[in-house]
Design an enzyme around this catalytic site. Structure first.
Site, PDB file in Angstrom:
ATOM      1  N   ARG A 120       0.867  -1.288  -0.176  1.00  0.00           N
ATOM      2  CA  ARG A 120      -0.331  -0.032  -0.157  1.00  0.00           C
ATOM      3  C   ARG A 120       1.457   1.474   0.129  1.00  0.00           C
ATOM      4  O   ARG A 120       0.508   2.782   1.263  1.00  0.00           O
ATOM      5  CB  ARG A 120      -0.960  -0.266   1.011  1.00  0.00           C
ATOM      6  CG  ARG A 120      -1.839  -1.141   1.431  1.00  0.00           C
ATOM      7  CD  ARG A 120      -3.398  -0.881   1.900  1.00  0.00           C
ATOM      8  NE  ARG A 120      -4.185  -2.040   2.481  1.00  0.00           N
ATOM      9  CZ  ARG A 120      -3.878  -2.972   2.974  1.00  0.00           C
ATOM     10  NH1 ARG A 120      -3.419  -2.804   3.743  1.00  0.00           N
ATOM     11  NH2 ARG A 120      -4.605  -3.810   2.905  1.00  0.00           N
ATOM     12  N   LYS A 142       1.765  11.595 -10.330  1.00  0.00           N
ATOM     13  CA  LYS A 142       0.761  10.770 -11.131  1.00  0.00           C
ATOM     14  C   LYS A 142       1.940   9.584 -11.399  1.00  0.00           C
ATOM     15  O   LYS A 142       2.561   9.791 -11.758  1.00  0.00           O
ATOM     16  CB  LYS A 142       0.337  11.293 -11.851  1.00  0.00           C
ATOM     17  CG  LYS A 142      -0.560  12.775 -11.872  1.00  0.00           C
ATOM     18  CD  LYS A 142      -1.667  13.205 -13.023  1.00  0.00           C
ATOM     19  CE  LYS A 142      -2.064  13.868 -13.126  1.00  0.00           C
ATOM     20  NZ  LYS A 142      -2.667  14.897 -14.260  1.00  0.00           N
ATOM     21  N   GLU A 184       6.514  21.297 -23.120  1.00  0.00           N
ATOM     22  CA  GLU A 184       5.822  21.350 -21.712  1.00  0.00           C
ATOM     23  C   GLU A 184       6.053  22.669 -20.729  1.00  0.00           C
ATOM     24  O   GLU A 184       5.765  23.070 -20.275  1.00  0.00           O
ATOM     25  CB  GLU A 184       6.592  19.543 -20.642  1.00  0.00           C
ATOM     26  CG  GLU A 184       5.428  18.746 -21.471  1.00  0.00           C
ATOM     27  CD  GLU A 184       4.304  18.351 -21.110  1.00  0.00           C
ATOM     28  OE1 GLU A 184       3.567  19.328 -21.105  1.00  0.00           O
ATOM     29  OE2 GLU A 184       3.509  17.399 -21.755  1.00  0.00           O
ATOM     30  N   LYS A 226       5.544  23.841 -11.962  1.00  0.00           N
ATOM     31  CA  LYS A 226       5.095  22.756 -11.737  1.00  0.00           C
ATOM     32  C   LYS A 226       4.663  22.133 -10.039  1.00  0.00           C
ATOM     33  O   LYS A 226       3.941  21.803  -9.766  1.00  0.00           O
ATOM     34  CB  LYS A 226       5.768  21.347 -12.607  1.00  0.00           C
ATOM     35  CG  LYS A 226       4.587  19.808 -12.066  1.00  0.00           C
ATOM     36  CD  LYS A 226       4.711  19.200 -13.568  1.00  0.00           C
ATOM     37  CE  LYS A 226       3.585  17.764 -12.821  1.00  0.00           C
ATOM     38  NZ  LYS A 226       3.004  16.746 -13.783  1.00  0.00           N
ATOM     39  N   GLU A 236      -5.731  16.855  -8.592  1.00  0.00           N
ATOM     40  CA  GLU A 236      -6.526  17.778  -9.955  1.00  0.00           C
ATOM     41  C   GLU A 236      -7.711  17.729  -9.448  1.00  0.00           C
ATOM     42  O   GLU A 236      -8.172  17.929  -9.562  1.00  0.00           O
ATOM     43  CB  GLU A 236      -5.704  16.701 -11.173  1.00  0.00           C
ATOM     44  CG  GLU A 236      -6.288  17.994 -12.071  1.00  0.00           C
ATOM     45  CD  GLU A 236      -5.543  16.676 -13.233  1.00  0.00           C
ATOM     46  OE1 GLU A 236      -4.589  16.287 -13.505  1.00  0.00           O
ATOM     47  OE2 GLU A 236      -6.462  16.194 -14.514  1.00  0.00           O
ATOM     48  N   ARG A 240      -5.013  22.417 -10.791  1.00  0.00           N
ATOM     49  CA  ARG A 240      -3.587  21.205 -11.536  1.00  0.00           C
ATOM     50  C   ARG A 240      -3.997  20.788 -13.068  1.00  0.00           C
ATOM     51  O   ARG A 240      -3.707  20.268 -13.529  1.00  0.00           O
ATOM     52  CB  ARG A 240      -3.405  19.950 -10.742  1.00  0.00           C
ATOM     53  CG  ARG A 240      -2.486  18.854 -11.290  1.00  0.00           C
ATOM     54  CD  ARG A 240      -2.258  17.705 -10.600  1.00  0.00           C
ATOM     55  NE  ARG A 240      -0.663  16.845 -11.657  1.00  0.00           N
ATOM     56  CZ  ARG A 240       0.422  16.417 -10.666  1.00  0.00           C
ATOM     57  NH1 ARG A 240      -0.245  15.704  -9.027  1.00  0.00           N
ATOM     58  NH2 ARG A 240       1.168  15.489 -11.110  1.00  0.00           N
ATOM     59  N   ASN A 244      -3.051  20.925 -18.025  1.00  0.00           N
ATOM     60  CA  ASN A 244      -3.050  20.385 -18.824  1.00  0.00           C
ATOM     61  C   ASN A 244      -3.624  21.036 -20.402  1.00  0.00           C
ATOM     62  O   ASN A 244      -4.432  21.017 -21.553  1.00  0.00           O
ATOM     63  CB  ASN A 244      -5.211  19.562 -18.610  1.00  0.00           C
ATOM     64  CG  ASN A 244      -4.779  18.587 -17.727  1.00  0.00           C
ATOM     65  OD1 ASN A 244      -3.540  17.636 -17.616  1.00  0.00           O
ATOM     66  ND2 ASN A 244      -5.598  17.913 -17.130  1.00  0.00           N
ATOM     67  N   HIS A 247      -3.661  19.283 -23.356  1.00  0.00           N
ATOM     68  CA  HIS A 247      -3.217  18.217 -23.993  1.00  0.00           C
ATOM     69  C   HIS A 247      -4.645  17.490 -23.817  1.00  0.00           C
ATOM     70  O   HIS A 247      -4.796  17.022 -24.411  1.00  0.00           O
ATOM     71  CB  HIS A 247      -3.745  17.978 -22.262  1.00  0.00           C
ATOM     72  CG  HIS A 247      -1.597  17.834 -21.916  1.00  0.00           C
ATOM     73  ND1 HIS A 247      -1.415  18.950 -22.474  1.00  0.00           N
ATOM     74  CD2 HIS A 247      -0.877  17.085 -21.530  1.00  0.00           C
ATOM     75  CE1 HIS A 247       0.096  18.806 -21.745  1.00  0.00           C
ATOM     76  NE2 HIS A 247       0.504  17.726 -21.547  1.00  0.00           N
ATOM     77  N   HIS A 251      -4.059  14.957 -26.815  1.00  0.00           N
ATOM     78  CA  HIS A 251      -4.242  13.691 -26.333  1.00  0.00           C
ATOM     79  C   HIS A 251      -5.025  13.232 -27.334  1.00  0.00           C
ATOM     80  O   HIS A 251      -4.624  11.910 -27.853  1.00  0.00           O
ATOM     81  CB  HIS A 251      -5.347  13.700 -24.814  1.00  0.00           C
ATOM     82  CG  HIS A 251      -4.532  13.223 -23.882  1.00  0.00           C
ATOM     83  ND1 HIS A 251      -5.337  13.958 -22.434  1.00  0.00           N
ATOM     84  CD2 HIS A 251      -3.289  13.495 -23.960  1.00  0.00           C
ATOM     85  CE1 HIS A 251      -4.395  13.859 -21.683  1.00  0.00           C
ATOM     86  NE2 HIS A 251      -2.163  13.479 -22.447  1.00  0.00           N
ATOM     87  N   HIS A 263       4.335  13.247 -27.899  1.00  0.00           N
ATOM     88  CA  HIS A 263       3.641  14.058 -26.381  1.00  0.00           C
ATOM     89  C   HIS A 263       3.507  15.560 -26.871  1.00  0.00           C
ATOM     90  O   HIS A 263       2.694  15.856 -26.716  1.00  0.00           O
ATOM     91  CB  HIS A 263       3.731  13.137 -25.422  1.00  0.00           C
ATOM     92  CG  HIS A 263       2.754  14.258 -24.622  1.00  0.00           C
ATOM     93  ND1 HIS A 263       0.877  13.910 -24.322  1.00  0.00           N
ATOM     94  CD2 HIS A 263       2.941  14.776 -23.564  1.00  0.00           C
ATOM     95  CE1 HIS A 263       0.789  14.332 -23.362  1.00  0.00           C
ATOM     96  NE2 HIS A 263       1.809  15.268 -22.976  1.00  0.00           N
TER      97      HIS A 263
HETATM   98  N1  GLY Z   1       1.007  16.053 -16.591  1.00  0.00           N
HETATM   99  C1  GLY Z   1      -0.464  16.981 -16.073  1.00  0.00           C
HETATM  100  C2  GLY Z   1       0.077  16.437 -13.999  1.00  0.00           C
HETATM  101  O1  GLY Z   1       1.040  16.137 -13.689  1.00  0.00           O
HETATM  102  O2  GLY Z   1      -1.492  17.197 -14.161  1.00  0.00           O
END
Ligand code: GLY
Length: 366
Positions: A120, A142, A184, A226, A236, A240, A244, A247, A251, A263
């Site tokens: 966990r 993430k 980015e 970031k 998010e 956050r 995006n 994106h 995407h 990407h």
């Molecule tokens: N790549 C976008 C984020 O980390 O939220």
């Protein structure tokens, strides 16, 4: 010399040069005082760095299980995650042991996911060696793997215990990957840091020099943007989402192109689309849009997408996992450094923005 960027009060991102020549002093404190075992997950391209990390940790008496994984998204499978869980089980990893992800964004995503799920959650230290890894994937917690249905559909928010960005690793990165990663960096500039844009505008080639000081400053600034965003909103829930930017359309391009585009290339077109959408919605002025095209083009990034693919793109956008309910949501700019949201825009507006982005001459397609 290195710069330390704190992510809230929870962990640090160390950005510098020469860090992987002698990795012990930076890495060891991040692994925790009680660590006895380390799983080192890395890609083939960074085998030399992996050997140095393994030797530095072994010299401190740690048991190091070193595992090479395939390049790119091919590594982010349930089978490979299961093989790494087996390694952890066989070697008897406990809650105070740790995982290191060394390589591109796929390596850090996978290593983070394995760490998030073992017992966990055990510590993960991320050592990104690509530009997109340093300024995006490895910072913010993430983690995830892919399924047959799509990218990153299984994952967890699992902040690292630390991130080490050795800019010297970028010297051997293929130029096309450096350029794609710059999308980015520029994204962080558009949403939050005008100085980033000014640095690129002053000398785009210097910005792309992997040995030069401009790239160092760009990475430090990008990591700081970031870090500030994810420290304020890890999961998010609102802020956050600004990360995006570009994106939603990006995407969709990746999906329609069956992931043959990098990407960052898709995000560059996506930011141009979002800028056009914002202009058509009366949110961003024409100079703001032109600035997107100038900056992205100066770095060798695409700002246009072929005509005739609207239906496929639209379907892909509505299926994007970041869509909430059936309404499309876009991050748009009200000015440089002023991100906002555009919820459920008219279909006509969406298609009109595509027509400009897919026009042979966007300056006359208005
Ligand atoms: N790549 C976008 C984020 O980390 O939220």
């Amino acid at each position: 010399m290195s710069v330390v960027v704190p992510v809230g009060g929870s962990y640090d991102v160390v950005v510098g040069r020469g860090l992987l020549a002698d990795p012990g002093p930076t890495l060891l404190p991040m692994l925790g005082a009680a660590v006895e075992r380390v799983l080192l997950v890395h890609q083939g391209a960074v085998a030399g760095a992996a050997e140095r990390v393994e030797a530095a940790l072994a010299a401190q008496g740690l048991l190091v299980v070193c595992r090479a994984i395939p390049d790119g998204e091919a590594a982010k499978t349930a089978d490979i995650a299961a093989a790494l869980w087996a390694d952890l089980g066989v070697a008897g990893f406990t809650r105070t042991d740790a995982v290191i992800g060394l390589g591109g964004g796929a390596a850090t995503d996978l290593a983070g996911f394995v760490a998030a799920t073992w017992l966990r959650g055990v510590r993960v230290v991320q050592v990104p060696t690509t530009l997109v890894g340093m300024v995006d994937a490895a910072v913010g917690g993430k983690t995830g793997i892919n399924t047959a249905e799509g990218k990153n559909l299984v994952g967890a928010f699992h902040p690292p215990a630390g991130v080490v960005c050795d800019l010297d690793a970028l010297r051997t990165l293929p130029r096309a990957d450096l350029v794609a990663g710059m999308a980015e960096v520029v994204k962080h500039g558009f949403i939050a840091d005008a100085r980033t844009l000014e640095l690129v505008e002053a000398d785009p080639q210097a910005a792309l020099d992997p040995a030069g000081p401009v790239l160092d400053e760009l990475v430090e600034r990008s990591v700081a943007v970031k870090a500030a965003v994810v420290a304020a909103d890890l999961k998010e829930s609102h802020l956050r989402e600004i990360l995006n930017y570009g994106h939603t359309f990006g995407h969709a391009v990746e999906l329609v192109e069956r992931f043959t585009w990098r990407h960052g290339e898709a995000v560059a077109v996506g930011m141009t689309y979002a800028a056009e959408l914002a202009r058509l919605a009366g949110r961003l002025d024409a100079e703001g849009v032109a600035r997107h095209r100038r900056i992205l083009t100066s770095l060798g990034l695409p700002t246009a997408y072929p005509a005739g693919r609207w239906a496929a793109l639209h379907t892909a956008m509505t299926r994007d996992k970041k869509t909430r309910g059936s309404r499309l949501r876009f991050v748009v700019l009200d000015g440089i450094g002023m991100p906002g949201r555009l919820e459920g825009p008219d279909e006509a507006l969406l298609e009109a923005a595509y027509e400009v982005v897919s026009s042979p001459d966007p300056t006359t397609a208005r």
